[in-house]
Design an enzyme around this catalytic site. Sequence first.
Site, PDB file in Angstrom:
ATOM      1  N   GLN A  28       0.820  -1.191   0.000  1.00 33.13           N
ATOM      2  CA  GLN A  28       0.000   0.000   0.000  1.00 33.13           C
ATOM      3  C   GLN A  28       0.860   1.250   0.000  1.00 33.13           C
ATOM      4  O   GLN A  28       0.619   2.181  -0.768  1.00 33.13           O
ATOM      5  CB  GLN A  28      -0.900  -0.021   1.252  1.00 33.13           C
ATOM      6  CG  GLN A  28      -2.011   0.976   1.184  1.00 33.13           C
ATOM      7  CD  GLN A  28      -2.853   0.791  -0.057  1.00 33.13           C
ATOM      8  OE1 GLN A  28      -3.343  -0.288  -0.340  1.00 33.13           O
ATOM      9  NE2 GLN A  28      -2.996   1.841  -0.850  1.00 33.13           N
ATOM     10  N   HIS A  76       2.356   3.000  -3.186  1.00 35.72           N
ATOM     11  CA  HIS A  76       1.519   3.682  -4.184  1.00 35.72           C
ATOM     12  C   HIS A  76       1.794   5.173  -4.255  1.00 35.72           C
ATOM     13  O   HIS A  76       1.658   5.791  -5.310  1.00 35.72           O
ATOM     14  CB  HIS A  76       0.028   3.464  -3.893  1.00 35.72           C
ATOM     15  CG  HIS A  76      -0.511   2.195  -4.465  1.00 35.72           C
ATOM     16  ND1 HIS A  76      -0.534   1.943  -5.814  1.00 35.72           N
ATOM     17  CD2 HIS A  76      -1.040   1.093  -3.883  1.00 35.72           C
ATOM     18  CE1 HIS A  76      -1.066   0.739  -6.037  1.00 35.72           C
ATOM     19  NE2 HIS A  76      -1.362   0.203  -4.881  1.00 35.72           N
ATOM     20  N   GLU A 108     -10.616   1.064   2.230  1.00 37.78           N
ATOM     21  CA  GLU A 108     -10.738   0.568   0.852  1.00 37.78           C
ATOM     22  C   GLU A 108     -10.390  -0.934   0.832  1.00 37.78           C
ATOM     23  O   GLU A 108     -11.154  -1.746   0.323  1.00 37.78           O
ATOM     24  CB  GLU A 108      -9.763   1.347  -0.029  1.00 37.78           C
ATOM     25  CG  GLU A 108      -9.761   0.953  -1.483  1.00 37.78           C
ATOM     26  CD  GLU A 108      -8.592   1.577  -2.240  1.00 37.78           C
ATOM     27  OE1 GLU A 108      -7.677   2.151  -1.590  1.00 37.78           O
ATOM     28  OE2 GLU A 108      -8.576   1.483  -3.476  1.00 37.78           O
ATOM     29  N   HIS A 109      -9.218  -1.286   1.371  1.00 40.00           N
ATOM     30  CA  HIS A 109      -8.798  -2.684   1.463  1.00 40.00           C
ATOM     31  C   HIS A 109      -8.736  -3.081   2.937  1.00 40.00           C
ATOM     32  O   HIS A 109      -8.136  -2.371   3.744  1.00 40.00           O
ATOM     33  CB  HIS A 109      -7.385  -2.878   0.885  1.00 40.00           C
ATOM     34  CG  HIS A 109      -7.245  -2.399  -0.526  1.00 40.00           C
ATOM     35  ND1 HIS A 109      -6.697  -1.166  -0.837  1.00 40.00           N
ATOM     36  CD2 HIS A 109      -7.562  -2.980  -1.698  1.00 40.00           C
ATOM     37  CE1 HIS A 109      -6.694  -1.010  -2.157  1.00 40.00           C
ATOM     38  NE2 HIS A 109      -7.205  -2.094  -2.710  1.00 40.00           N
ATOM     39  N   ASP A 137      -5.632  -6.840  -6.370  1.00 37.46           N
ATOM     40  CA  ASP A 137      -5.227  -5.747  -7.252  1.00 37.46           C
ATOM     41  C   ASP A 137      -5.099  -6.224  -8.692  1.00 37.46           C
ATOM     42  O   ASP A 137      -5.272  -5.459  -9.634  1.00 37.46           O
ATOM     43  CB  ASP A 137      -3.871  -5.181  -6.810  1.00 37.46           C
ATOM     44  CG  ASP A 137      -3.992  -4.346  -5.548  1.00 37.46           C
ATOM     45  OD1 ASP A 137      -5.118  -3.944  -5.214  1.00 37.46           O
ATOM     46  OD2 ASP A 137      -2.950  -4.095  -4.898  1.00 37.46           O
ATOM     47  N   HIS A 156     -53.789  13.782 -11.344  1.00 37.98           N
ATOM     48  CA  HIS A 156     -53.390  12.406 -11.033  1.00 37.98           C
ATOM     49  C   HIS A 156     -54.617  11.563 -10.672  1.00 37.98           C
ATOM     50  O   HIS A 156     -54.726  10.404 -11.057  1.00 37.98           O
ATOM     51  CB  HIS A 156     -52.393  12.383  -9.865  1.00 37.98           C
ATOM     52  CG  HIS A 156     -51.004  12.795 -10.224  1.00 37.98           C
ATOM     53  ND1 HIS A 156     -50.691  14.058 -10.653  1.00 37.98           N
ATOM     54  CD2 HIS A 156     -49.835  12.096 -10.242  1.00 37.98           C
ATOM     55  CE1 HIS A 156     -49.386  14.128 -10.898  1.00 37.98           C
ATOM     56  NE2 HIS A 156     -48.844  12.954 -10.664  1.00 37.98           N
TER      57      HIS A 156
END
Lengths: 425, 425
Positions: free
Chosen positions: B255, B258, B322-323, B356, B415
């Site tokens: 991680q 990145h 996220e993960h 991934d 209506h």
Amino acid sequence: MRVINYPDKKEWQKLLIRPVFETHSLDESVRKVLENVKKNGDEAILKYTEKFDHIRLDSYIVSKEEKVAALKLVDTELKKAMELASDNIAKFHNAQKSSIVEVETLPGVRCWQKAVPIEKIGLYIPGGTAPLFSTVLMLGIPAKIAGCKEIVLCSPPGKDGFLNPAIIYAASIAGIDKMYKIGGMQAIGAMAYGTDTIPAVYKIFGPGNQYVTAAKQMVAREGMAIDMPAGPSEVAVLADESSNPVFIASDLLSQAEHGTDSQVVMITVSKEIADQTIKELESQLNELPRKNLAEKSLAYGKIFLVKDYEEMMELANTYAPEHLIISTSNADSLVEKVINAGSVFIGAYTPESAGDYASGTNHTLPTNGYAVAYSGVNLDAYFKKITFQHINKEGLELLGPAIEKMALAEELTAHQRAISLRLRH
Amino acid sequence: MRVINYPDKKEWQKLLIRPVFETHSLDESVRKVLENVKKNGDEAILKYTEKFDHIRLDSYIVSKEEKVAALKLVDTELKKAMELASDNIAKFHNAQKSSIVEVETLPGVRCWQKAVPIEKIGLYIPGGTAPLFSTVLMLGIPAKIAGCKEIVLCSPPGKDGFLNPAIIYAASIAGIDKMYKIGGMQAIGAMAYGTDTIPAVYKIFGPGNQYVTAAKQMVAREGMAIDMPAGPSEVAVLADESSNPVFIASDLLSQAEHGTDSQVVMITVSKEIADQTIKELESQLNELPRKNLAEKSLAYGKIFLVKDYEEMMELANTYAPEHLIISTSNADSLVEKVINAGSVFIGAYTPESAGDYASGTNHTLPTNGYAVAYSGVNLDAYFKKITFQHINKEGLELLGPAIEKMALAEELTAHQRAISLRLRH
């Protein structure tokens, strides 16, 4: 209504253009309100309630007493009607539950996907002269079915300081406990940021005026999930010589009475039906209390005369209407060709108002052509889907070399090493 | 990594705070680019390509010749790896297909819901030093499975004026034909508004830098659908005394490499494993080419020492990563308690890098805590769900009175009349 005879395809986009629903000009004032709510919480909310709703409240919580009193004020027949609608909405949305999807992509590599309800959601219900209790049912019932733990409802107080009884009744049918008398931008701010009284939610649903829309857009930019972008309501009716002009006119007027910016479109292969519908509109219009509104909306309405059913469907899909009524003799085959629409009403006895209230489908739908990419509110809207994977050593041996190769090609060495360290172990 | 010992629950929110991913300051320059692309189309795109990508192109279309040449340039092993990944992604996303949901809510009242693919979608694939071909697979394969008719891929040209061959190869595996060499904001503008060369799409997918993010937000406000809001990538690892510190460290580093803004979190009940992981991080860090990046990211990383598994899961759900890697002895029971996460990796042999690239799950996932309300990209993301209803006369007789009652209570006379005119017919 303006009649457009056999328009050239090249002209369609221009002819179908919708009025721009521009809210950037409101950004400054909306931002101010949102920032103030974020900073000052409940105090700011009470201040704005006094300013915008012209009522001074000590507390904006709908109390137990207020709820009990409200339930007595709603007409018995209306209660029964709401319950019938509620049953149908529940049946249709219950059927939308999804099950876990699981796949072993390779021996030892197990992947699955599970829908998990969003924990906290907020519903905004506009005020104004008529209480939109039907929207409470449409947004609240699926939320309960999904299993959202915390459901918050905000709606502006009436001049008497109370929430409309029909809204309270609808909320209690839906099983919503937390109701707050807050309107407009300040309600969106309260649900987005939370206050001492209101919990912050993770997703905001519900219609509103241009200020509410701008506020929802603004919090959305900060990452808040919202149901969908907003725009004026609209209908397209597909008709041929078998259609009933009385029914068509009544459906076009149902749409037109929503407001002067409502979009009303008819697409037909029959000049005769077009002419008869225009006559019917004139006569039915006179019987409506909202005649003025409907008349203004109709003035911008369009009737397209097209050469065949193929062109009819192509034009309808290009328009991507919120509501699509198919009232032709071959409706069943046209239905198969619908690509872009929010909700579709098929046959002479399926008026839009059925879906607006009680058939079971949701009435919160994509307007403004958003149906090309957005769904209406449905059970999915209350869930996020989480993926899971479990790989055993055998699985990683099969999968690992491919991962290593790809990771190195993307220059992510640590990603490769997370594999090689395990395989070497 | 900073170790936080047994933090009080009241402190959690503050401790879990993420860096603000603010893009408002870019609005002016992004708006200018978007407006220029809208107005001047291809001419503007070639101009911006020269300005931002430092290459003058006569055409930004990836030609047949360029595609053929590229396919020869990709290493055979990498091709095989991509094909394996592609098969798994296809298997998992194919299994996500939904069927028509149909319910007769009352006799004669038939409601159904059908998923219809979004006709036109656009994929943005960032450039930079390493080609993100894996994202082409992750976004392109489900689009093909969904049956989107028009799939457009934009990615910036390299310094040589060509698109990276691995990206071209991945796109051809996914079955994407229309590839364009356009980067950044101008690519988002091209896909949103269309030009003489590129068709306008209805939904835009894909990651990007802060300019791309701001451009996506801006077109989203105009009603364009986008995959999800963006933020820096992140992982949370749950560990106990049974976990392997070598593996954990390799995942945290996956991680961290990145970028400097990557978020790295570990939650553990074992002080020993925390200490060992820190040591492992130091030693593994030295073997990474991206050591500098990873080191900066780790400096902001956090290890939470918690008192039990219950607190572990509660903290993980509050963070909404996220993960989420669950590497504890009781992983299977913790999995059931996951409420907020993008994708979950279970057990010692399931590193994040598997998801991934190649396990089959999607790697386009909600960051920045958006997992509380957003799903990662999955097959649903390429569909909208349209509802249909068909009511016969018998059905309308059952349903009609309730609709009339509710419509009148909402002061929508037309209506109500759409029903009464039909029932009286």
